[in-house]
Design an enzyme around this catalytic site. Structure first.
Site, short mmCIF file in Angstrom:
data_model
loop_
_atom_site.label_atom_id
_atom_site.label_comp_id
_atom_site.label_asym_id
_atom_site.label_seq_id
_atom_site.Cartn_x
_atom_site.Cartn_y
_atom_site.Cartn_z
N CYS A 83 0.83 -1.20 0.00
CA CYS A 83 0.00 0.00 0.00
C CYS A 83 0.86 1.26 0.00
O CYS A 83 1.99 1.25 0.50
CB CYS A 83 -0.91 -0.01 1.23
SG CYS A 83 -2.14 1.32 1.16
N CYS A 87 -2.26 4.20 7.03
CA CYS A 87 -3.32 4.32 8.04
C CYS A 87 -2.87 3.58 9.32
O CYS A 87 -2.56 2.38 9.26
CB CYS A 87 -4.63 3.74 7.54
SG CYS A 87 -5.10 4.37 5.91
N CYS A 90 -4.62 0.19 10.28
CA CYS A 90 -4.83 -0.80 9.20
C CYS A 90 -4.72 -2.24 9.70
O CYS A 90 -3.75 -2.61 10.36
CB CYS A 90 -3.82 -0.58 8.08
SG CYS A 90 -4.10 -1.72 6.70
#
Ligand SMILES: C[S@@+](CC[C@H](N)C(=O)[O-])C[C@H]1O[C@@H](n2cnc3c(N)ncnc32)[C@H](O)[C@@H]1O
Ligand code: SF4
Length: 361
Positions: A83, A87, A90
Site C-alpha cells: 500500500c 493508516c 490498518c
C-alpha cells in the site's frame, strides 16, 4: 515359503521406491509453486502425503470446530498487501509482497464461481498499486465478462485511480468503494490516510465524478476511531450521495495491528461500543448508512489472502486455511471461520449488480 518371503521383500522395496519418488516430486513441486508451500509462513513438512503444515495452521488441523462447507456467495480477495498509505489502524498490512500470477488468480476465481460465488470484492493493501491497476482491471474484466458474476466490486483508498482505468475497465465494474475517514484533511493526515501531503479528499471527489461519468455505483467506507469519533459527516455524505456508506468500528487483529509481530499498533485508535453508538446516533438522517460494530464485522466476511487462503478471524487474529488452489474451495472454506448468519444479519446480501440499481446517473 522361500518364494513368498522373496515376493514380500520385493513388494516392500517397490513401495519404498514409490514413496521416495513421491517425496522428491512433491518437494520440487512446492518450490515451483510457492503458494503451495505457504511462503511467508515458517513451514515444516507434515508428511510426504503432500500435507504442508505450518505452525499457524497446525492448530486448525487439530481444531474440533472445523465447519461444514458453506457456499462462498460473497468473497473478498486481498490479492496484494502492499500500500502507498500508512493508516495507523490498518488491519491488513504489508507482511508479504507476494501477488499470484494472473492466470493462477483467474484459476482460483473460476473455482470460486463453480462453488457458487456471486459477488467478488477486490481489496488489499491498495488494489490499484500492482501494475498500475492493470492487474486489477484484468481480473475485473475476467469476472464480469468470462465468469458472468452478478457483482464485481473494489475497495480502494482512491489515490492511484486514473480516468484511463475507467475508460478501459469501468463497464465491467459494479461498485467502487472509496475509504474516507474524515472530511478534514488534517485528520486524514493524522490517521495516515494520505500519501505525503497529497489531498485525500481531492481524490475522493474526483473518483466520485468518474463513477458518475462511467456508470459505476459509488460507495464510501469509513473507520470510526479516536481521531474522527466526534465529527459530523452528514453534510458531506449527503452531498456525495453514495449508494452505501459503510461505517466500521475500528477493529483490532492480533498480528496485523496489535501484538508483538504486528506492523501497526492500533490500540490508540480504538473506541468503545458507546462511542460508536453516539457516532451512529449523530448520523441517523443518513439513510444509506450501514453500521458495522466489531462484533458484526469480525467473522462475517469471507477473506482470501494473497495466496488464496481463507483467513479465520475467530481467535482475534488471521489464521490461514490451505490455498483453494491446492485443496479446492470446499475443503479450504471449512477453515474460514465464516459466520453466515452474521453475514446475513449485517445486510451482506443486497442489490449488488449495477444493472439492478436505480442509479440516478
Ligand atoms: C484493508 S483496506 C484495503 C483497501 C484500501 N487500501 C482501502 O483502504 O480502502 C479495506 C477496508 O478495511 C478498512 N479497515 C482497515 N483497517 C481497519 C480496522 N482496523 N478496522 C475496521 N476497518 C478497517 C479500510 O478503511 C477499508 O475500507
Ligand atoms: S487501510 Fe490504509 S494502510 Fe491499510 S490498505 Fe487501506 S489505505 Fe492502505
Amino acid at each position: 515359503m522361500f518364494l513368498a518371503s522373496e515376493v514380500a521383500s520385493l513388494r516392500l522395496f517397490v513401495q519404498l521406491c514409490i514413496s521416495t519418488v513421491y517425496c522428491i516430486l512433491w518437494s520440487v513441486f512446492s518450490k515451483v509453486r510457492p503458494w503451495t508451500a505457504g511462503v511467508g509462513c515458517l513451514q515444516e513438512k507434515g508428511s510426504c502425503s503432500g500435507e504442508t503444515i505450518t505452525p499457524v495452521n497446525r492448530k486448525q488441523h487439530q481444531k474440533k470446530d472445523v465447519q461444514p462447507a458453506t457456499t462462498p456467495t460473497s468473497v473478498n480477495y486481498h490479492f496484494t498487501r502492499k500500500c502507498n498509505y500508512k493508516c495507523g489502524f490498518c488491519f491488513h498490512t504489508a507482511k508479504t509482497s507476494f501477488v499470484l500470477p494472473l492466470e493462477e488468480a483467474k484459476r482460483g476465481l473460476k473455482l470460486l464461481k463453480e462453488s457458487g460465488m456471486e459477488k467478488i470484492n477486490f481489496s488489499g493493501g491498495e488494489p490499484f498499486l500492482h501494475e498500475k491497476g492493470d492487474f486489477l482491471g484484468k481480473l475485473v474484466q475476467y469476472c464480469k465478462q468470462d465468469l458472468q458474476l452478478p457483482s464485481v466490486s473494489i475497495v480502494s483508498n482512491g489515490s492511484m485511480i486514473k480516468e484511463k482505468w475507467f475508460q478501459k475497465y469501468g463497464e465491467y465494474l459494479d461498485i467502487l468503494a472509496i475509504s474516507c475517514d474524515s472530511f478534514e484533511e488534517e485528520t486524514n493526515q493524522l490517521i495516515g490516510r494520505a500519501q505525503g501531503r497529497k489531498s485525500h479528499l481531492g481524490n475522493l471527489y474526483k473518483v466520485r465524478n468518474w463513477c458518475q461519468q462511467y456508470k459505476v455505483a459509488f460507495k464510501i467506507n469509513s473507520v470510526i476511531n479516536t481521531f474522527n469519533v466526534d465529527e459530523d459527516m452528514t453534510e458531506h455524505i449527503t452531498q456525495l450521495s453514495p449508494v452505501r456508506w459503510k461505517v466500521f468500528q475500528c477493529l483490532l487483529i492480533d498480528g496485523e495491528n496489535a501484538g508483538e509481530d504486528a506492523l501497526r499498533q492500533a490500540e490508540r485508535f480504538v473506541i468503545s461500543e458507546q462511542q460508536f453508538q453516539e457516532f451512529l446516533d449523530r448520523h441517523t438522517s443518513v439513510s444509506c448508512l450501514v453500521p458495522e460494530s466489531n462484533e458484526k464485522m469480525r467473522d462475517s466476511y469471507l477473506i482470501l489472502d494473497e495466496y488464496m487462503r481463507f483467513l479465520d478471524c475467530r481467535e482475534g487474529r488471521k489464521d490461514p486455511s490451505r490455498s483453494i488452489l491446492d485443496v479446492g474451495v470446499t475443503e479450504a472454506i471449512r477453515f474460514s471461520g465464516f459466520d453466515e448468519k452474521m453475514f446475513l444479519k449485517r445486510g451482506g446480501k443486497y442489490v449488488w449488480s449495477k444493472a439492478d440499481m436505480r442509479l440516478e446517473w
